[in-house]
Design an enzyme around this catalytic site. Structure first.
Site, PDB file in Angstrom:
ATOM      1  N   HIS A 139      25.957 -19.380  12.625  1.00  0.00           N
ATOM      2  CA  HIS A 139      27.235 -19.207  13.353  1.00  0.00           C
ATOM      3  C   HIS A 139      28.413 -19.234  12.377  1.00  0.00           C
ATOM      4  CE1 HIS A 139      25.120 -21.166  17.039  1.00  0.00           C
ATOM      5  NE2 HIS A 139      25.248 -19.875  17.287  1.00  0.00           N
TER       6      HIS A 139
ATOM      7  N   LYS B  95      22.201 -21.023  30.829  1.00  0.00           N
ATOM      8  CA  LYS B  95      21.669 -22.161  30.068  1.00  0.00           C
ATOM      9  C   LYS B  95      22.348 -23.465  30.489  1.00  0.00           C
ATOM     10  CE  LYS B  95      21.239 -19.330  25.851  1.00  0.00           C
ATOM     11  NZ  LYS B  95      21.792 -19.168  24.503  1.00  0.00           N
TER      12      LYS B  95
ATOM     13  N   ARG C 274      20.479 -10.932  14.734  1.00  0.00           N
ATOM     14  CA  ARG C 274      19.380 -11.425  13.887  1.00  0.00           C
ATOM     15  C   ARG C 274      18.142 -10.557  13.955  1.00  0.00           C
ATOM     16  NH1 ARG C 274      19.622 -17.112  16.765  1.00  0.00           N
ATOM     17  NH2 ARG C 274      19.671 -15.527  18.401  1.00  0.00           N
TER      18      ARG C 274
ATOM     19  N   SER D  45      20.073 -22.104  17.608  1.00  0.00           N
ATOM     20  CA  SER D  45      20.379 -23.450  18.108  1.00  0.00           C
ATOM     21  C   SER D  45      19.161 -24.062  18.784  1.00  0.00           C
ATOM     22  CB  SER D  45      21.531 -23.385  19.111  1.00  0.00           C
ATOM     23  OG  SER D  45      22.692 -22.904  18.484  1.00  0.00           O
TER      24      SER D  45
HETATM   25  O1  PNS Z   1      25.365 -18.142  22.204  1.00  0.00           O
HETATM   26  P1  PNS Z   1      24.978 -17.361  23.432  1.00  0.00           P
HETATM   27  O2  PNS Z   1      24.352 -18.272  24.467  1.00  0.00           O
HETATM   28  O3  PNS Z   1      24.154 -16.153  23.127  1.00  0.00           O
HETATM   29  O4  PNS Z   1      26.372 -16.851  24.052  1.00  0.00           O
HETATM   30  C1  PNS Z   1      26.365 -15.975  25.148  1.00  0.00           C
HETATM   31  C2  PNS Z   1      27.772 -15.803  25.737  1.00  0.00           C
HETATM   32  C3  PNS Z   1      28.381 -17.154  26.086  1.00  0.00           C
HETATM   33  C4  PNS Z   1      28.659 -15.131  24.716  1.00  0.00           C
HETATM   34  C5  PNS Z   1      27.592 -14.930  26.977  1.00  0.00           C
HETATM   35  O5  PNS Z   1      26.743 -15.582  27.885  1.00  0.00           O
HETATM   36  C6  PNS Z   1      28.901 -14.577  27.653  1.00  0.00           C
HETATM   37  O6  PNS Z   1      29.554 -13.645  27.238  1.00  0.00           O
HETATM   38  N1  PNS Z   1      29.257 -15.351  28.699  1.00  0.00           N
HETATM   39  C7  PNS Z   1      30.495 -15.174  29.432  1.00  0.00           C
HETATM   40  C8  PNS Z   1      30.243 -14.627  30.844  1.00  0.00           C
HETATM   41  C9  PNS Z   1      30.382 -13.134  30.856  1.00  0.00           C
HETATM   42  O7  PNS Z   1      31.397 -12.555  30.512  1.00  0.00           O
HETATM   43  N2  PNS Z   1      29.299 -12.460  31.268  1.00  0.00           N
HETATM   44  C10 PNS Z   1      29.240 -11.044  31.284  1.00  0.00           C
HETATM   45  C11 PNS Z   1      29.008 -10.496  29.871  1.00  0.00           C
HETATM   46  S1  PNS Z   1      28.331  -8.919  29.998  1.00  0.00           S
END
Ligand code: PNS
Length: 169
Positions: free
Chosen positions: A20, A44, A100, A137
């Site tokens: 990160h 999650k 990744r 993570s």
């Molecule tokens: O580290 P992660 O868990 O891969 O992060 C994912 C995250 C938080 C970036 C993603 O779940 C997100 O964008 N959440 C916000 C909700 C949202 O906008 N959802 C629609 C996206 S298409």
């Protein structure tokens, strides 16, 4: 006059890893200002609360990035809602994330397209540095829970916090 470019680096950061921090540092090389957005991923259940992740990330940014870059990064918690709404509310034009593997491509591509459909927000996907391409993570949490050392994978502020808390997967 130059208008500062601003991006958002979103994630769960549960906990933050050296992967990160690498993406955040590289985002700061591409954009004038970086907003690191600590999200509650609806899919999650978080292991670290949002305040702990924000504090840890702030310390990591100060410790890992060059001072000139660290000064252009701010970290904040996002309590629900769409990522694109937060991106617009902070005046950013792009989302920056790490890539990744092929699995990440499959995961990120639809989100990038939906975010562009919703608000014209572009996503910049940075190919992960091979040093961190295998680091996540969830693996960090698992290795720590089973008594292994995660020192190669997390910055010192995260290692310190992991040592001070009961192991969870
Ligand atoms: O580290 P992660 O868990 O891969 O992060 C994912 C995250 C938080 C970036 C993603 O779940 C997100 O964008 N959440 C916000 C909700 C949202 O906008 N959802 C629609 C996206 S298409």
């Amino acid at each position: 006059m130059h208008t500062p470019t601003r991006c958002v680096c979103p994630g769960s950061f549960d906990p933050p890893t050296l992967g990160h921090l690498d993406v955040i540092a590289r985002a700061a090389a591409l954009f004038d200002e970086v907003v690191v957005a600590v999200h509650a991923n609806p899919a999650k259940t978080p292991h670290w609360d949002a305040e702990e992740r924000v504090e840890a990330l702030q310390e990591c940014v100060a410790q890992v990035l060059e001072p000139g870059a660290a000064a252009r990064v701010r970290v904040e918690a996002v309590r629900g809602g769409l990522l694109v709404d937060h991106v617009r509310s902070v005046g950013a034009t792009a989302v920056v994330k790490g890539l990744r593997s092929a699995t990440d491509v499959e995961h990120e591509q639809p989100m990038a397209l939906v975010n562009r459909d919703l608000a014209g927000v572009e996503t910049v996907l940075l190919v992960a540095d091979p040093r961190w391409g295998h680091v996540s993570s969830s693996l960090v949490r698992q290795v720590h829970a089973l008594g292994g050392s995660v020192e190669p994978y997390v910055p010192a502020p995260v290692l310190r916090r992991l040592g001070a808390r009961p192991a969870t997967r």
